[in-house]
Scaffold this active site. Structure first.
Site, PDB file in Angstrom:
ATOM      1  N   ASN A 284      -3.987 -10.271   7.405  1.00 13.65           N
ATOM      2  CA  ASN A 284      -3.650  -9.006   8.063  1.00 13.65           C
ATOM      3  C   ASN A 284      -4.818  -8.291   8.734  1.00 13.65           C
ATOM      4  O   ASN A 284      -4.847  -7.067   8.826  1.00 13.65           O
ATOM      5  CB  ASN A 284      -2.955  -8.065   7.065  1.00 13.65           C
ATOM      6  CG  ASN A 284      -1.624  -8.623   6.608  1.00 13.65           C
ATOM      7  OD1 ASN A 284      -1.095  -9.557   7.192  1.00 13.65           O
ATOM      8  ND2 ASN A 284      -1.081  -8.062   5.543  1.00 13.65           N
TER       9      ASN A 284
ATOM     10  N   THR B  62       0.843  -1.191   0.000  1.00 15.88           N
ATOM     11  CA  THR B  62       0.000   0.000   0.000  1.00 15.88           C
ATOM     12  C   THR B  62       0.879   1.242   0.000  1.00 15.88           C
ATOM     13  O   THR B  62       1.747   1.394   0.862  1.00 15.88           O
ATOM     14  CB  THR B  62      -0.932  -0.009   1.223  1.00 15.88           C
ATOM     15  OG1 THR B  62      -1.853  -1.088   1.082  1.00 15.88           O
ATOM     16  CG2 THR B  62      -1.695   1.303   1.347  1.00 15.88           C
TER      17      THR B  62
ATOM     18  N   HIS C 246      -7.408 -10.948  -0.769  1.00 14.58           N
ATOM     19  CA  HIS C 246      -6.759 -10.558   0.482  1.00 14.58           C
ATOM     20  C   HIS C 246      -7.574 -11.108   1.646  1.00 14.58           C
ATOM     21  O   HIS C 246      -8.635 -10.598   1.985  1.00 14.58           O
ATOM     22  CB  HIS C 246      -6.676  -9.033   0.560  1.00 14.58           C
ATOM     23  CG  HIS C 246      -5.673  -8.528   1.560  1.00 14.58           C
ATOM     24  ND1 HIS C 246      -5.094  -9.336   2.520  1.00 14.58           N
ATOM     25  CD2 HIS C 246      -5.134  -7.285   1.755  1.00 14.58           C
ATOM     26  CE1 HIS C 246      -4.250  -8.622   3.239  1.00 14.58           C
ATOM     27  NE2 HIS C 246      -4.255  -7.375   2.797  1.00 14.58           N
TER      28      HIS C 246
ATOM     29  N   ASN D 212      -3.583  -5.642  12.817  1.00 13.07           N
ATOM     30  CA  ASN D 212      -4.929  -5.069  12.948  1.00 13.07           C
ATOM     31  C   ASN D 212      -5.792  -5.794  13.978  1.00 13.07           C
ATOM     32  O   ASN D 212      -7.012  -5.893  13.841  1.00 13.07           O
ATOM     33  CB  ASN D 212      -5.622  -5.013  11.585  1.00 13.07           C
ATOM     34  CG  ASN D 212      -5.021  -3.944  10.694  1.00 13.07           C
ATOM     35  OD1 ASN D 212      -4.785  -2.822  11.128  1.00 13.07           O
ATOM     36  ND2 ASN D 212      -4.751  -4.299   9.434  1.00 13.07           N
TER      37      ASN D 212
ATOM     38  N   TYR E 217      -8.020  -7.948   7.892  1.00  6.70           N
ATOM     39  CA  TYR E 217      -9.079  -7.319   7.103  1.00  6.70           C
ATOM     40  C   TYR E 217     -10.297  -8.244   7.041  1.00  6.70           C
ATOM     41  O   TYR E 217     -10.339  -9.267   7.726  1.00  6.70           O
ATOM     42  CB  TYR E 217      -8.539  -6.924   5.727  1.00  6.70           C
ATOM     43  CG  TYR E 217      -7.440  -5.887   5.841  1.00  6.70           C
ATOM     44  CD1 TYR E 217      -7.709  -4.640   6.422  1.00  6.70           C
ATOM     45  CD2 TYR E 217      -6.132  -6.162   5.455  1.00  6.70           C
ATOM     46  CE1 TYR E 217      -6.705  -3.693   6.583  1.00  6.70           C
ATOM     47  CE2 TYR E 217      -5.122  -5.215   5.611  1.00  6.70           C
ATOM     48  CZ  TYR E 217      -5.411  -3.990   6.177  1.00  6.70           C
ATOM     49  OH  TYR E 217      -4.422  -3.052   6.350  1.00  6.70           O
TER      50      TYR E 217
END
Length: 369
Positions: A188, A35, A185, A245, A190
């Site tokens: 992480n 990102t 994805h 996260n 999400y």
């Protein structure tokens, strides 16, 4: 007389061509999703700088794009690109054409951040969505800088088919843009990772509780996408033990053993594993990654903290099929050649990682100057 150690490493399988499904890659090196927050504000579309950035790095066997949201609801950070509007598709097509012109291959990473978002980024200023209404101990990046994530709301079961449809539409859009494939994805912390992990998912319906239930949404997304693209053109990113996260599971080994067996049965092209803590220690928690490699019939891409020496050893002993490098690709557009020659790497400028323009993005020098 040539240095035998250097010669041997230059002849490593890491630098040999590799067959990923029906794609012939020039080497076993992947550029991990990174990102960079440089999409055009308002359209959330990539731009000409993005075209140059990926083209510069096309010597990697496989480029995996920065995470790209499948909908406005899926956005969690300012200036990240989407793949859900016509303009976004057209802009991404320029990136893909640039990579293909340089004889590279590129997959796009499809992203829904779930609870890792802020009200200011959500449709009509609404709450971010999550499997359960549990606020993450995490930060996100908005126009004014880094802030705490907002309080999420729990998704209703009736909303989940729409999210699956958004993933399928994003895959269709990626196909229209010319991408060689997509990476889902599911890592992480999400949305899909949130559903997988019992520290975040406290649901009592068919999407919570048992391993099979918590894996349900991820597998529904996979099933929808492989109706759009051949399974061998689909990969998925997983992070079994990463605390990124604020997403953890009480017993990740059986969860990911089950998930990977299911993914293998569906014929996916690859699994992309964050081994350890994302961007941190590799040995944060015990986990048998070799079991996942053994259970999966496709390509195993290893990621997290790999340097040249570890990458060579891992590939040459057969512990992975490909190695993904992240931050080293930011400051070294010619990373493959630097690894091949065992040449020094450019130093990374931390101040230019997120947001901005060409500085720290497309202006890093190559070995040739």
């Amino acid at each position: 007389m040539p240095n035998q150690a250097k010669l041997a490493s230059a002849e490593s399988k890491l630098f040999e061509p590799y067959k990923l499904g029906d794609l012939q890659l020039r080497n076993r090196i992947a550029m991990a999703p990174l990102t960079r927050n440089r999409a055009t504000h308002g359209s959330e579309a990539v731009n000409d700088l993005t075209v140059a950035y990926y083209r510069q790095r096309a010597s990697a066997g496989l480029l995996i794009s920065e995470a790209s949201q499948i909908s406005q609801q899926g956005q969690g950070y300012a200036f990240t690109p989407g793949i859900y509007t016509g303009e976004q598709i057209e802009k991404w097509r320029k990136v893909v054409d640039g990579v293909h012109h340089a004889a590279g291959h590129i997959f796009i990473q499809l992203w829904h951040v779930g609870r890792i978002s802020h009200n200011s980024l959500q449709p009509n200023g609404g709450a971010p969505v999550a499997p359960s209404a549990i606020r993450a101990k995490a930060k996100t990046f908005i126009e004014s800088g880094f802030v705490d994530v907002s309080e999420p709301r729990a998704l209703e079961a009736a909303e989940l088919p729409g999210i699956v449809t958004d993933y399928a539409h994003a895959a269709e859009n990626a196909k229209m843009a010319g991408f060689d494939g997509v990476e889902i994805h599911a890592a992480n912390g999400y949305l899909l990772d949130q559903f997988l992990k019992d520290g975040v998912n406290k649901r009592e319906d068919s999407y919570g509780g048992s391993i099979e239930n918590r894996a349900r949404l991820t597998l529904e997304v996979v099933d929808a996408i492989v109706k759009v693209l051949p399974p061998q053109r689909v990969g998925i990113r997983l992070s079994p033990v990463s605390p990124a996260n604020d997403a953890l599971d009480s017993n990740p080994q059986p969860l990911f053993d089950y998930l990977v067996r299911q993914l293998s049965a569906r014929g996916l092209g690859y699994i992309h594993l964050v081994e350890g803590s994302t961007g941190g220690p590799r040995d944060i928690a015990p986990f048998d990654y070799a079991a996942l490699r053994k259970a999966f019939a496709g390509t195993y891409i290893a990621n997290n903290g790999y340097d040249r020496e570890l990458a060579l050893k891992t590939i040459d002993r057969g512990a992975a099929d490909m190695i993904a490098f992240g931050r080293p690709f930011i400051s070294n557009p010619d990373l493959v050649e630097r690894l091949r020659r065992n040449a020094p790497l450019n130093e990374l400028d931390q101040k230019t990682l997120y947001g901005g323009g060409a500085e720290g993005y497309t202006d890093y020098p190559t070995l040739e100057g």
